[in-house]
Every structure is written in C-alpha cells, then in structure tokens.
Design a protein around this motif. Sequence first.
Motif, short mmCIF file in Angstrom:
data_model
loop_
_atom_site.label_atom_id
_atom_site.label_comp_id
_atom_site.label_asym_id
_atom_site.label_seq_id
_atom_site.Cartn_x
_atom_site.Cartn_y
_atom_site.Cartn_z
N ARG A 1 77.79 -4.43 -10.37
CA ARG A 1 76.85 -5.04 -11.32
C ARG A 1 75.66 -4.14 -11.59
NH1 ARG A 1 77.09 -10.04 -7.69
NH2 ARG A 1 78.72 -11.38 -8.57
N GLY A 2 75.52 -3.06 -10.81
CA GLY A 2 74.41 -2.14 -11.01
C GLY A 2 73.25 -2.35 -10.07
N ASN A 3 73.46 -3.16 -9.02
CA ASN A 3 72.39 -3.46 -8.08
C ASN A 3 72.55 -2.62 -6.81
OD1 ASN A 3 71.40 -5.50 -9.82
ND2 ASN A 3 72.99 -6.89 -9.07
N ARG B 1 77.31 -4.03 -6.26
CA ARG B 1 77.07 -2.63 -6.66
C ARG B 1 77.63 -2.37 -8.05
NH1 ARG B 1 79.19 -1.80 -1.42
NH2 ARG B 1 77.52 -1.55 0.12
#
Length: 202
Positions: A158-160, A156
Amino acid sequence: MPVTPPPSPHTGGQPAGQSGGQPGSRPGGRSARVRAAVHRAVKELLADEANEPLTIPAVAARAGVHATTVYRRWGSVGDLLADVATSRFSGDLVVPDTGGLRGDLERYAFDLAKDLGDPDTLALVRATIGTAGGLGAEACSGERGQALEAVLERDRVRGNQPPTLERATDALLAPLYYRGVFSGLPLTDEWVRSLVSRLLPD
C-alpha cells in the motif's frame, strides 16, 4: 491430559509437515484414511476427561489400527502431535484485508485469540509444545507467523512502512500465545485490542 512417549522401535521421526505421507504413497486411499483416523484419535484422547495417557498404543487402539503402523509412520508421540498440529493449523487462518493495517492486525489478533480460547485447540497446543519442543512450537505457530508477515507485506504494498515482523511478533504473537497457553488468563477483546494499540500508537 498427560502425554507419555513410550520407547519407540523407530528412530528419527519426520519433521512436521512431512509426516503426512511417505515417499511414493498416494494422497488418498488407505494412507489418507489411516492418517485421518489417527489424527481423530489423538484429538479425542486429548479431550477425554478420563485423562488417559497419550501413548502410541492408546492412539492406535482408539484409531483401530496396529501400533506398528503408527510407529512406522510417525515414530514418536512428539512427531505425531507435531503432524496433528501442523494439519490443524494449516490453511484455516485467513489473512485479513480490511483496507488498513490497524484493522488487519486487530482482525488477525482477534481470530488467533478465538482459536487459542477453544479448549480442544488449547489442549493440542499444550500437548504438542510440551512433548515435541521446538518442532511442536513451530507446528503450532508457524503459519500464524506467516499470516502476520503477509499482513505486514500487504501494508508495504500500500506504500506504507509497517513495523518489522520481529517487532510485530513480539507485540502480538508472543503475548497471545503466552497468555493463552501458559497463563490461563482470558483473551478478552479489550486486552487483544490493547496489543495492537501498543504496536501502533496514535
């Protein structure tokens, strides 16, 4: 190894993770030595091919301490096993960081499968779950669940948008423990990798 909980002169017992020391006890010294000796005795008895029943008197005799000392500190075989399992499974599973979620989950699953494939570890898990019930299950898998949550949280960051913890637990943690502890089927690399592939289809 059959586990025979004898009548205990001590009621209650302590939750896993709290039985390692009494209030006011020092972290080292005799208390730590007794705990280490008793934990070692439990592991030796579980691994003993003579199949001696695991009772507090048997553990005390193997550890070289009085049975009353063990009863006073742990109260029951279930509480003792939960404490041994909590100690065994705390801090030894490194949260992987391969740079991507798939690699992290595969490394996590491979490490857990290797652990569950160890005969001594498996004997401890089976005895703990069979004797201590829900407390034992938490002692054997609680930190594994926390590590899985950490893997998902890292993704999360990491931006996912990784799967939820519940979904990942159902897809990885649950089948690994069921196959390893209850079915006796091998935890092959191919099977472990397939769990991650079903959770993260291309």
